[in-house]
Design a protein around this motif. Structure first.
Motif, short mmCIF file in Angstrom:
data_model
loop_
_atom_site.label_atom_id
_atom_site.label_comp_id
_atom_site.label_asym_id
_atom_site.label_seq_id
_atom_site.Cartn_x
_atom_site.Cartn_y
_atom_site.Cartn_z
N ASP A 139 47.32 -23.47 52.23
CA ASP A 139 46.08 -22.79 52.63
C ASP A 139 44.97 -23.76 53.01
O ASP A 139 44.27 -23.54 54.01
N THR A 169 51.28 -17.99 61.05
CA THR A 169 49.95 -17.44 61.20
C THR A 169 49.19 -18.09 62.35
O THR A 169 49.60 -19.13 62.88
N ASP A 214 40.49 -14.05 59.25
CA ASP A 214 40.64 -12.66 58.80
C ASP A 214 42.10 -12.22 58.73
O ASP A 214 42.43 -11.28 58.02
N HIS A 215 42.98 -12.89 59.50
CA HIS A 215 44.40 -12.51 59.53
C HIS A 215 45.28 -13.29 58.54
O HIS A 215 46.47 -13.02 58.45
N LEU A 216 44.70 -14.19 57.80
CA LEU A 216 45.48 -14.93 56.80
C LEU A 216 46.11 -14.01 55.75
O LEU A 216 47.28 -14.20 55.40
N PRO A 217 45.40 -12.98 55.25
CA PRO A 217 46.06 -12.07 54.29
C PRO A 217 47.28 -11.35 54.89
O PRO A 217 48.28 -11.14 54.20
N ASP A 218 47.21 -10.98 56.17
CA ASP A 218 48.36 -10.34 56.83
C ASP A 218 49.56 -11.28 56.83
O ASP A 218 50.69 -10.87 56.60
N TYR A 219 49.29 -12.56 57.12
CA TYR A 219 50.37 -13.55 57.13
C TYR A 219 50.96 -13.70 55.73
O TYR A 219 52.18 -13.72 55.57
N ARG A 220 50.10 -13.81 54.73
CA ARG A 220 50.59 -13.97 53.35
C ARG A 220 51.49 -12.80 52.95
O ARG A 220 52.50 -12.99 52.29
N ARG A 221 51.10 -11.58 53.34
CA ARG A 221 51.92 -10.40 53.02
C ARG A 221 53.25 -10.44 53.76
O ARG A 221 54.27 -9.99 53.25
#
Length: 174
Positions: free
Chosen positions: A111, A8, A133-140
């Motif tokens: 995290d 990320t 804002d891009h942390l959820p994209d990384y988690r997915r």
């Protein structure tokens, strides 16, 4: 050889890449972001949220890496977040077709550590909210990234040590 540092935004890829150039013989950093910056100046490309969405970005990253290695030899260290599996597969297959060994690593931390790094980054403070804002994209993406790359947990580890871990694993995988 290519050492691709994924993960990320704010995970320490650029810092680790710089450390790797001091310990991997003939290594140079190739920042694929600049391919995206170049493409942004081309009129007529469709509006996208991320320049990785442009197929020419992915193709040009591959071709630029091939050309650089043909010209300079050695190794390229590419600190670049790629969170879309289809895009990574396209890049990986292009590099494999060119006969270039790729060592793919994901720099990962818990995290709390990651958020702390993002919030205290004085170099790219303007990117703070974008990174968060891009942390959820990384988690997915982490499930497919874990299949496609070696995950290196960087929690509590200084970049020089992370670089030594990556270099040793890349050498062992050669």
């Amino acid at each position: 050889m290519i050492i691709w540092l994924n993960g990320t935004f704010g995970a320490g890829k650029t810092t680790t890449a710089g450390e790797l150039t001091g310990i991997v013989p003939g290594a140079r950093v190739f920042d694929a972001e600049y391919v995206g910056y170049m493409l942004r100046a081309v009129p007529g490309l469709p509006e996208v949220r991320n320049f990785q969405q442009w197929p020419p970005w992915r193709g040009l990253v591959v071709q630029t890496a091939v050309q650089l290695l043909d010209y300079l030899g050695g190794a390229l260290v590419i600190p670049q977040t790629v969170l879309v599996e289809e895009y990574w597969t396209e890049i990986r297959l292009g590099l494999e077709k060119a006969g270039i060994p790729v060592h793919h690593f994901v720099l990962h931390s818990d995290d709390d550590t990651l958020i702390h790094r993002i919030e205290t980054d004085a170099v790219e403070a303007g990117a703070r909210q974008w990174r968060l804002d891009h942390l959820p994209d990384y988690r997915r993406a982490l499930s497919w990234l874990s299949r496609e790359a070696q995950v290196v947990d960087t929690t509590g580890i200084p970049p020089a040590q992370v670089a030594r871990i990556v270099a040793a694993r890349a050498e062992a995988g050669s």
